[in-house]
Design a protein around this motif. Structure first.
Motif, PDB file in Angstrom:
ATOM      1  N   GLY A 180       0.553  -1.038   0.432  1.00  0.00           N
ATOM      2  CA  GLY A 180       0.195  -0.180   0.049  1.00  0.00           C
ATOM      3  C   GLY A 180       0.878   1.145   0.141  1.00  0.00           C
ATOM      4  N   THR A 181       2.114   1.121   0.631  1.00  0.00           N
ATOM      5  CA  THR A 181       2.828   2.540   0.484  1.00  0.00           C
ATOM      6  C   THR A 181       3.548   2.785  -1.003  1.00  0.00           C
ATOM      7  OG1 THR A 181       3.594   1.761   3.063  1.00  0.00           O
ATOM      8  CG2 THR A 181       4.730   3.413   1.767  1.00  0.00           C
ATOM      9  N   ASN A 182       4.140   1.956  -1.781  1.00  0.00           N
ATOM     10  CA  ASN A 182       4.288   1.664  -2.561  1.00  0.00           C
ATOM     11  C   ASN A 182       3.610   2.704  -3.725  1.00  0.00           C
ATOM     12  OD1 ASN A 182       6.733   0.912  -2.081  1.00  0.00           O
ATOM     13  ND2 ASN A 182       6.509  -1.123  -2.954  1.00  0.00           N
ATOM     14  N   ILE A 183       2.151   1.664  -4.047  1.00  0.00           N
ATOM     15  CA  ILE A 183       0.853   2.257  -4.096  1.00  0.00           C
ATOM     16  C   ILE A 183       0.604   4.348  -4.132  1.00  0.00           C
ATOM     17  CG2 ILE A 183      -1.628   2.050  -4.558  1.00  0.00           C
ATOM     18  CD1 ILE A 183      -1.565  -1.218  -4.411  1.00  0.00           C
ATOM     19  N   ALA A 184       0.494   4.225  -2.703  1.00  0.00           N
ATOM     20  CA  ALA A 184       0.464   4.938  -2.223  1.00  0.00           C
ATOM     21  C   ALA A 184       1.396   6.725  -2.985  1.00  0.00           C
ATOM     22  CB  ALA A 184      -0.111   5.704  -0.809  1.00  0.00           C
ATOM     23  N   LEU A 185       2.764   5.845  -3.196  1.00  0.00           N
ATOM     24  CA  LEU A 185       4.484   6.739  -2.815  1.00  0.00           C
ATOM     25  C   LEU A 185       4.319   6.426  -4.515  1.00  0.00           C
ATOM     26  CD1 LEU A 185       7.160   5.237  -1.804  1.00  0.00           C
ATOM     27  CD2 LEU A 185       6.492   7.230  -1.595  1.00  0.00           C
ATOM     28  N   GLY A 186       3.750   5.452  -5.786  1.00  0.00           N
ATOM     29  CA  GLY A 186       3.147   5.646  -7.393  1.00  0.00           C
ATOM     30  C   GLY A 186       2.772   6.643  -7.393  1.00  0.00           C
ATOM     31  N   GLY A 219      13.111   9.167  -8.655  1.00  0.00           N
ATOM     32  CA  GLY A 219      12.079  10.277  -7.295  1.00  0.00           C
ATOM     33  C   GLY A 219      11.723   8.723  -6.881  1.00  0.00           C
ATOM     34  N   GLY A 220      11.112   7.662  -7.536  1.00  0.00           N
ATOM     35  CA  GLY A 220      10.442   6.669  -6.491  1.00  0.00           C
ATOM     36  C   GLY A 220      11.877   6.065  -6.043  1.00  0.00           C
ATOM     37  N   ASP A 221      12.493   5.654  -6.701  1.00  0.00           N
ATOM     38  CA  ASP A 221      13.809   4.918  -5.965  1.00  0.00           C
ATOM     39  C   ASP A 221      14.514   5.876  -4.279  1.00  0.00           C
ATOM     40  OD1 ASP A 221      14.005   3.037  -6.838  1.00  0.00           O
ATOM     41  OD2 ASP A 221      15.544   3.250  -8.294  1.00  0.00           O
ATOM     42  N   SER A 222      14.332   7.498  -4.289  1.00  0.00           N
ATOM     43  CA  SER A 222      14.714   8.900  -3.418  1.00  0.00           C
ATOM     44  C   SER A 222      13.634   8.469  -2.225  1.00  0.00           C
ATOM     45  CB  SER A 222      15.631   9.638  -4.234  1.00  0.00           C
ATOM     46  OG  SER A 222      15.592   9.827  -4.846  1.00  0.00           O
ATOM     47  N   LEU A 223      12.399   8.489  -2.520  1.00  0.00           N
ATOM     48  CA  LEU A 223      11.213   8.237  -2.016  1.00  0.00           C
ATOM     49  C   LEU A 223      10.553   6.902  -1.239  1.00  0.00           C
ATOM     50  CD1 LEU A 223       8.284  10.096  -3.688  1.00  0.00           C
ATOM     51  CD2 LEU A 223       9.546  11.303  -1.412  1.00  0.00           C
ATOM     52  N   LYS A 224      11.177   6.003  -1.914  1.00  0.00           N
ATOM     53  CA  LYS A 224      11.037   4.548  -1.058  1.00  0.00           C
ATOM     54  C   LYS A 224      12.483   4.650  -0.563  1.00  0.00           C
ATOM     55  CE  LYS A 224       9.124   2.538  -4.769  1.00  0.00           C
ATOM     56  NZ  LYS A 224       9.539   1.167  -5.984  1.00  0.00           N
ATOM     57  N   ALA A 225      13.468   4.681  -0.577  1.00  0.00           N
ATOM     58  CA  ALA A 225      14.732   5.113   0.474  1.00  0.00           C
ATOM     59  C   ALA A 225      13.945   5.819   1.686  1.00  0.00           C
ATOM     60  CB  ALA A 225      16.105   5.625   0.007  1.00  0.00           C
ATOM     61  N   TYR A 226      13.422   6.943   1.317  1.00  0.00           N
ATOM     62  CA  TYR A 226      13.048   7.587   2.588  1.00  0.00           C
ATOM     63  C   TYR A 226      12.676   6.910   3.388  1.00  0.00           C
ATOM     64  CZ  TYR A 226      10.987  12.059   5.335  1.00  0.00           C
ATOM     65  OH  TYR A 226      10.954  12.891   5.854  1.00  0.00           O
ATOM     66  N   VAL A 227      10.935   6.598   3.056  1.00  0.00           N
ATOM     67  CA  VAL A 227       9.878   5.889   3.528  1.00  0.00           C
ATOM     68  C   VAL A 227      10.748   4.602   3.891  1.00  0.00           C
ATOM     69  CG1 VAL A 227       7.722   5.230   3.310  1.00  0.00           C
ATOM     70  CG2 VAL A 227       8.074   6.858   2.401  1.00  0.00           C
ATOM     71  N   ALA A 228      11.797   4.382   3.564  1.00  0.00           N
ATOM     72  CA  ALA A 228      11.893   2.742   4.471  1.00  0.00           C
ATOM     73  C   ALA A 228      12.990   3.078   5.631  1.00  0.00           C
ATOM     74  CB  ALA A 228      12.542   1.764   3.456  1.00  0.00           C
ATOM     75  N   ALA A 232      12.133   2.171   9.221  1.00  0.00           N
ATOM     76  CA  ALA A 232      13.324   1.362   9.924  1.00  0.00           C
ATOM     77  C   ALA A 232      13.128   2.773  11.536  1.00  0.00           C
ATOM     78  CB  ALA A 232      14.089   1.338   9.564  1.00  0.00           C
ATOM     79  N   ALA A 233      13.684   3.277  11.672  1.00  0.00           N
ATOM     80  CA  ALA A 233      14.147   4.238  12.868  1.00  0.00           C
ATOM     81  C   ALA A 233      12.885   4.649  13.373  1.00  0.00           C
ATOM     82  CB  ALA A 233      14.181   6.268  12.153  1.00  0.00           C
ATOM     83  N   LYS A 234      12.120   4.215  13.329  1.00  0.00           N
ATOM     84  CA  LYS A 234      10.920   4.520  14.325  1.00  0.00           C
ATOM     85  C   LYS A 234      10.514   3.164  14.552  1.00  0.00           C
ATOM     86  CE  LYS A 234       7.337   7.868  12.296  1.00  0.00           C
ATOM     87  NZ  LYS A 234       5.637   7.379  11.167  1.00  0.00           N
ATOM     88  N   GLN A 235      10.669   2.198  13.650  1.00  0.00           N
ATOM     89  CA  GLN A 235      10.734   0.420  14.432  1.00  0.00           C
ATOM     90  C   GLN A 235      11.886   0.755  15.496  1.00  0.00           C
ATOM     91  OE1 GLN A 235      11.175  -2.100  11.081  1.00  0.00           O
ATOM     92  NE2 GLN A 235       9.255  -1.977  11.111  1.00  0.00           N
ATOM     93  N   ALA A 236      13.729   0.795  15.509  1.00  0.00           N
ATOM     94  CA  ALA A 236      14.224   1.055  16.226  1.00  0.00           C
ATOM     95  C   ALA A 236      13.942   1.803  17.333  1.00  0.00           C
ATOM     96  CB  ALA A 236      15.472   1.481  15.573  1.00  0.00           C
ATOM     97  N   GLN A 237      12.999   3.120  17.099  1.00  0.00           N
ATOM     98  CA  GLN A 237      12.584   3.406  19.104  1.00  0.00           C
ATOM     99  C   GLN A 237      11.737   2.802  19.606  1.00  0.00           C
ATOM    100  OE1 GLN A 237      11.237   7.142  17.427  1.00  0.00           O
ATOM    101  NE2 GLN A 237      13.807   7.455  16.880  1.00  0.00           N
ATOM    102  N   SER A 238      10.863   2.198  18.606  1.00  0.00           N
ATOM    103  CA  SER A 238       9.700   1.262  19.506  1.00  0.00           C
ATOM    104  C   SER A 238      10.191   0.319  20.319  1.00  0.00           C
ATOM    105  CB  SER A 238       8.494   0.992  18.433  1.00  0.00           C
ATOM    106  OG  SER A 238       9.174   0.502  17.482  1.00  0.00           O
TER     107      SER A 238
END
Length: 306
Positions: A18-24, A287-296, A300-306
């Motif tokens: 769903g994230t990739n669909i929204a980014l696309g 743009g797609g690769d850059s946004l996907k990397a940013y979201v990833a 990952a940062a949120k999961q590390a904090q939780s």
């Protein structure tokens, strides 16, 4: 003892994120709202008015509505198309790819090719048919300076009242052929380009620039199917012509274009279409690769904090 062959792992269906669909959807909406729609408008004008060259098409488009003239059909039709066609393509191509590998035993390359072609057809018959029709109508319909022009919603409603759903999807068969050949060609040409760039080292990972270059080459050379795009525009055009046959299909439309403009008529608008393909590719790849990397990274940062 004779060694038994190791059974290969069954193909796994590619997840539809769903994230990739929204980014696309977001990237394609950005693309069409910036340079994408002006290229689309000029391309459509040249395909519908095949006597006009590139500079004449730009001049007439500006005279028709100033800067806003280059964005005719953007709201809502280009936005609807941009925000939905990526999700349709991803879902349909993923399912076809999986079925081709599991049921037909196709190689990943053939399965991906079939998936791209099937996804392109699915795009045409879901959202792109009526969106491309209405975008073409907006670019080609006559707008008198002496009267208040009909809104795009009123035009769509009039078409629906006269001809129903089939009227709003006029030319959808040509759209389907275009999308099928588009994605098949982009996939094949881009893969060949990647192979040429890698050279003898077939396992080397391509850089971002090399992947963009491969996609740009694939997108540009895929414009070999411009004749079907010109046919599509003519079938959907609202421009009036005395000698134009009624109820055009792909074949009668092709004959009409050839009789009026010869072989070169089938390639009107190819220059802005190549520019459109290159710009779209850069937006989607870089743009797609850059946004996907940013979201990833954020996830990952949120999961590390939780």
């Amino acid at each position: 003892m004779e060694k038994q062959p190791v059974a290969s792992a069954p193909p796994q269906k590619k997840p539809v994120s769903g994230t990739n669909i929204a980014l696309g959807a977001a990237i394609q909406t950005f693309e069409v709202s910036t340079l994408g729609q002006p290229f689309e408008v000029i391309k459509t004008h040249m395909a519908a008015h095949r006597e006009d060259g590139l500079l004449t098409a730009i001049k007439k488009t500006y005279q028709r509505g100033g800067i806003r003239g280059f964005y005719q059909g953007l709201i809502p039709w280009a936005w609807i198309e941009a925000s939905t066609k990526g999700g349709v393509l991803l879902f349909a191509s993923s399912e076809i790819d999986y079925q081709a590998r599991t049921r037909l035993g196709s190689s990943p390359a053939v399965a991906g090719l079939l998936g791209g072609m099937g996804g392109g057809i699915a795009q045409a018959y879901t959202t792109m048919g009526f969106c491309t029709f209405m975008k073409t109508v907006e670019v080609t319909r006559h707008k008198s300076a002496d009267s208040v022009p009909k809104s795009t919603w009123r035009v769509a409603a009039d078409v629906f009242q006269r001809e129903g759903i089939r009227g709003l999807n006029k030319g959808v068969s040509a759209v389907a052929v275009r999308q099928m050949t588009n994605w098949g060609s982009r996939f094949g040409i881009a893969r060949v380009t990647e192979h040429l760039i890698r050279g003898s080292d077939s396992t080397r990972k391509l850089t971002t620039g090399e992947r963009i270059l491969s996609s740009v080459v694939g997108g540009a050379l895929a414009c070999w199917n411009q004749p079907i795009e010109v046919i599509r525009v003519e079938m959907q055009s609202a421009a009036k012509s005395v000698d134009r046959p009624a109820n055009l299909n792909i074949w009668t439309c092709a004959r009409y274009i050839y009789q009026r403009n010869g072989l070169l008529g089938f390639y009107r608008g190819v220059t802005p279409r190549i520019a459109l393909g290159v710009y779209l590719t850069v937006c989607m790849v870089f743009g797609g690769d850059s946004l996907k990397a940013y979201v990833a990274e954020r996830q990952a940062a949120k999961q590390a904090q939780s």
